[in-house]
Design an enzyme around this catalytic site. Structure first.
Site, PDB file in Angstrom:
ATOM      1  N   GLY A 206       0.829  -1.199   0.000  1.00 57.40           N
ATOM      2  CA  GLY A 206       0.000   0.000   0.000  1.00 57.40           C
ATOM      3  C   GLY A 206       0.857   1.240   0.000  1.00 57.40           C
ATOM      4  N   ALA A 208       3.042   4.586   1.240  1.00 55.32           N
ATOM      5  CA  ALA A 208       4.117   4.790   2.218  1.00 55.32           C
ATOM      6  C   ALA A 208       3.545   5.328   3.530  1.00 55.32           C
ATOM      7  CB  ALA A 208       5.147   5.762   1.653  1.00 55.32           C
ATOM      8  N   THR A 210       0.669   4.712   4.989  1.00 50.67           N
ATOM      9  CA  THR A 210       0.126   3.636   5.823  1.00 50.67           C
ATOM     10  C   THR A 210       1.252   2.729   6.319  1.00 50.67           C
ATOM     11  OG1 THR A 210      -1.868   3.672   4.469  1.00 50.67           O
ATOM     12  CG2 THR A 210      -1.579   1.779   5.901  1.00 50.67           C
ATOM     13  N   GLY A 211       2.172   2.406   5.429  1.00 49.66           N
ATOM     14  CA  GLY A 211       3.279   1.516   5.811  1.00 49.66           C
ATOM     15  C   GLY A 211       4.075   2.088   6.976  1.00 49.66           C
ATOM     16  N   GLU A 229       5.594  -3.252   1.269  1.00 48.25           N
ATOM     17  CA  GLU A 229       5.764  -2.936  -0.161  1.00 48.25           C
ATOM     18  C   GLU A 229       4.986  -1.655  -0.381  1.00 48.25           C
ATOM     19  OE1 GLU A 229       7.812  -5.008  -1.280  1.00 48.25           O
ATOM     20  OE2 GLU A 229       7.457  -6.577   0.196  1.00 48.25           O
ATOM     21  N   CYS A 263       2.611   0.960  -8.619  1.00 49.51           N
ATOM     22  CA  CYS A 263       3.624   1.501  -7.707  1.00 49.51           C
ATOM     23  C   CYS A 263       4.895   1.838  -8.471  1.00 49.51           C
ATOM     24  CB  CYS A 263       3.910   0.493  -6.606  1.00 49.51           C
ATOM     25  SG  CYS A 263       4.321  -1.141  -7.230  1.00 49.51           S
TER      26      CYS A 263
HETATM   27  P1  NAD Z   1      -3.390   2.250   1.359  1.00 49.53           P
HETATM   28  O1  NAD Z   1      -2.124   2.461   2.076  1.00 49.53           O
HETATM   29  O2  NAD Z   1      -4.417   3.314   1.438  1.00 49.53           O
HETATM   30  O3  NAD Z   1      -4.106   0.920   1.859  1.00 49.53           O
HETATM   31  C1  NAD Z   1      -3.483  -0.361   1.792  1.00 49.53           C
HETATM   32  C2  NAD Z   1      -4.156  -1.291   2.776  1.00 49.53           C
HETATM   33  O4  NAD Z   1      -3.875  -0.880   4.109  1.00 49.53           O
HETATM   34  C3  NAD Z   1      -5.673  -1.305   2.655  1.00 49.53           C
HETATM   35  O5  NAD Z   1      -6.112  -2.621   2.829  1.00 49.53           O
HETATM   36  C4  NAD Z   1      -6.123  -0.404   3.783  1.00 49.53           C
HETATM   37  O6  NAD Z   1      -7.418  -0.675   4.264  1.00 49.53           O
HETATM   38  C5  NAD Z   1      -5.090  -0.712   4.851  1.00 49.53           C
HETATM   39  N1  NAD Z   1      -4.868   0.356   5.821  1.00 49.53           N
HETATM   40  C6  NAD Z   1      -5.023   1.679   5.642  1.00 49.53           C
HETATM   41  N2  NAD Z   1      -4.641   2.356   6.768  1.00 49.53           N
HETATM   42  C7  NAD Z   1      -4.248   1.415   7.662  1.00 49.53           C
HETATM   43  C8  NAD Z   1      -3.718   1.463   8.988  1.00 49.53           C
HETATM   44  N3  NAD Z   1      -3.511   2.619   9.623  1.00 49.53           N
HETATM   45  N4  NAD Z   1      -3.383   0.306   9.594  1.00 49.53           N
HETATM   46  C9  NAD Z   1      -3.536  -0.871   8.961  1.00 49.53           C
HETATM   47  N5  NAD Z   1      -4.034  -0.977   7.716  1.00 49.53           N
HETATM   48  C10 NAD Z   1      -4.381   0.142   7.068  1.00 49.53           C
HETATM   49  O7  NAD Z   1      -2.997   1.943  -0.160  1.00 49.53           O
HETATM   50  P2  NAD Z   1      -3.962   1.912  -1.435  1.00 49.53           P
HETATM   51  O8  NAD Z   1      -4.350   3.319  -1.738  1.00 49.53           O
HETATM   52  O9  NAD Z   1      -5.013   0.887  -1.276  1.00 49.53           O
HETATM   53  O10 NAD Z   1      -3.011   1.364  -2.563  1.00 49.53           O
HETATM   54  C11 NAD Z   1      -2.243   2.176  -3.410  1.00 49.53           C
HETATM   55  C12 NAD Z   1      -0.837   2.266  -2.869  1.00 49.53           C
HETATM   56  O11 NAD Z   1      -0.229   0.986  -2.877  1.00 49.53           O
HETATM   57  C13 NAD Z   1       0.068   3.150  -3.708  1.00 49.53           C
HETATM   58  O12 NAD Z   1       0.866   3.923  -2.849  1.00 49.53           O
HETATM   59  C14 NAD Z   1       0.916   2.155  -4.462  1.00 49.53           C
HETATM   60  O13 NAD Z   1       2.160   2.661  -4.874  1.00 49.53           O
HETATM   61  C15 NAD Z   1       1.066   1.068  -3.448  1.00 49.53           C
HETATM   62  N6  NAD Z   1       1.421  -0.204  -4.067  1.00 49.53           N
HETATM   63  C16 NAD Z   1       2.673  -0.720  -3.814  1.00 49.53           C
HETATM   64  C17 NAD Z   1       3.060  -1.908  -4.421  1.00 49.53           C
HETATM   65  C18 NAD Z   1       4.417  -2.501  -4.170  1.00 49.53           C
HETATM   66  O14 NAD Z   1       4.568  -3.693  -4.402  1.00 49.53           O
HETATM   67  N7  NAD Z   1       5.403  -1.758  -3.721  1.00 49.53           N
HETATM   68  C19 NAD Z   1       2.179  -2.568  -5.284  1.00 49.53           C
HETATM   69  C20 NAD Z   1       0.921  -2.036  -5.495  1.00 49.53           C
HETATM   70  C21 NAD Z   1       0.552  -0.844  -4.876  1.00 49.53           C
END
Ligand code: NAD
Length: 477
Positions: A206, A208, A210-211, A229, A263
């Protein structure tokens, strides 16, 4: 009260799915109970089950692709590519499991054997993003199951229907109901999973933002495994080449595949000043031809809408921000259909901006920076906290060597797009794109931990030094 969730097709606004958030405590308990039996199965059994998963996906290939296309808005052909990646992941995971976490026998003293084997962590939670709602989580779920973990999968709240179907296909293939559990919900459910004491690790894909929040939450829990990731602000550098038309195509593919919602999408085109006018004109000419339409439309679109209206609003605001702070539009970002998140691909020259925001603009928006020297191009490419992917188009072998050595990214390509990485190789980024736990082929590494054992069938030992002589006179008659 259980929260109600919905998902709407971005391309039409039609309600696609409705359901309720999962009960985290109950789901963790079920997975925890199922885990020992799944972990104790011979690896051959788990491989066979997961190979059956490929057959089940193949039988449902069109239905899954159609659902991905409808729920994300990406064109059907693009969704089919995603389904194909889901299937090929099984062979990759099996090969990676045996190569990276297989058994090894070492020499040991006294005829003992010393072995290195791997054990699963227990219950792993997989948190998925919306842009590759089957492929990315599957890239964690498969190796985690293979290694003997039980898995709780929380899809993005924007793609619950695809998440639900994926788990159904695992169950249909014979993965026990409780060894892989679907937990629907948004960030709150994600937080409950990351905080749960019985969850042994989080495999996250997801943003950065959130990560980093999860990483902070894990600071006091070093026993838990965390694979992050995250996103990118990826550069594509264009240098001397006679192949301007091919270069433009690679730039378009990098920036606008899946509406720029990868991403690894290129967000920044860094171009040699003397080439810039000709190259940008070529890129614009091609961008003008890209069809943006409904996933199932005819003629076939190159890209669909972005995921939802708030995301489209955010991207148009970002474009306006860049414009009003020194950016020079080359191709405007236009909402092509009222009330729906269709965006035309946009290009903006931000060379004159004093401060360029280092954020991931996750959509069809390409920023251009002109530079004079190759060294400036590398410095500009590295001018980001992210470090996921980077490509050089053109240049000499020596320049590519310099680029490869000095650019900071986990994927570094030459005359190839920034996106489209193979899962047969490790995949991950540096900076705020990851936490040095690359996935894809190396996902096996974080799905199990090594255990070293010295083993012998019969106790056999002697102490050669530091003992008093036996007093024979004191021994019995
Ligand atoms: P996001 O960070 O909004 O959400 C990702 C997941 O985390 C979702 O399931 C969400 O419900 C959950 N989440 C959100 N806040 C949380 C918290 N505080 N604690 C625990 N879980 C939480 O990401 P998104 O908008 O769904 O996805 C797009 C992002 O993902 C982009 O930044 C993209 O670059 C990245 N991405 C990275 C890769 C990679 O392999 N590096 C691949 C695909 C997408």
């Amino acid at each position: 009260m259980v929260a109600s969730l919905t998902s709407h097709e971005p391309a039409t606004g039609v309600l696609l799915w409705q359901g309720e958030a999962g009960d985290v405590d109950m789901e963790v308990a079920r997975a925890r109970t199922a885990w020992p039996k799944w972990a104790a199965q011979p690896i051959a059994y788990r491989i066979e089950t997961l190979r059956r998963f490929v057959n089940v996906v193949r039988r449902n290939e069109e239905a899954l692709a159609d659902l991905i296309a409808r729920e994300t808005g990406k064109p059907l052909w693009d969704a089919r590519v995603e389904v194909s990646a889901v299937m090929t992941k099984v062979d990759v995971s099996v090969a990676a499991y045996s190569e990276r976490t297989g058994q090894r026998r070492l020499e040991a003293n006294l005829g003992a054997r010393q072995s290195v084997r791997h054990k699963p962590h227990g219950v792993m939670a997989v948190l998925g993003p919306y842009n590759l709602p089957a492929q990315m989580p599957n890239g964690h779920i498969l190796p985690a199951l293979l290694a003997g973990n039980a898995v709780l999968f929380k899809p993005s709240e924007k793609t619950p229907a695809v998440g639900e179907m994926l788990v159904k296909l695992y169950h249909e293939a014979g993965v026990p109901q409780d060894a892989v559990r679907l937990v629907q919900g948004g960030p709150d459910v994600g937080k409950a999973l990351t905080a749960h004491p019985d969850v042994g690790g989080i495999l996250f894909t997801g943003s950065a933002q959130t990560g980093i929040a999860i990483n902070r939450q894990f600071a006091a829990q070093p026993s838990k495994i965390l694979a992050l990731e995250m996103g990118g602000n990826n550069p594509i550098v264009l240098w001397d080449t006679p192949e301007i038309s091919a270069a433009a195509t690679i730039i378009i593919q990098s920036a606008f595949l899946s509406g720029g919602q990868h991403c690894t999408a290129a967000s920044r085109l860094i171009v040699k000043d003397s080439l810039a006018d000709r190259a940008i004109a070529e890129v614009k000419k091609l961008a003008d031809r890209l069809i943006v339409d409904h996933p199932h439309a005819s003629p076939t679109p190159y890209m669909g809408p972005v995921i939802d209206n708030p995301t489209a609003d955010g991207l148009t605001e970002s474009f306006l921000y860049l414009m009003s702070n020194g950016g020079r539009p080359i191709k405007h970002m236009v909402r092509t259909q009222p009330g729906l998140p269709f965006l035309s691909p946009a290009i903006i020259d931000v060379t004159a901006m004093k401060e360029r925001p280092d954020v991931e603009l996750f959509g069809p928006l390409l920023q251009v920076v002109r530079v004079a020297e190759f060294g400036d191009a590398i410095a500009e490419a590295n001018n980001s906290r992210y470090g996921l992917s980077a490509s050089l188009i053109g240049g000499t072998p020596e320049q590519y060597n310099q680029f490869w050595s000095n650019v900071r990214a986990g994927v570094v390509n030459w005359n190839r797009p920034t996106n489209g990485a193979t899962s047969a190789a490790p995949f991950g980024g540096v900076g705020i794109s990851g936490n040095h736990r690359p996935s894809a082929y190396y996902a096996a590494d974080y799905c199990a931990y090594p255990v070293v054992s010295a083993e012998i069938e019969t106790p056999r030992a002697s102490i050669g030094v530091g003992l008093k002589d036996i007093d024979v006179t004191a021994m019995g008659d």
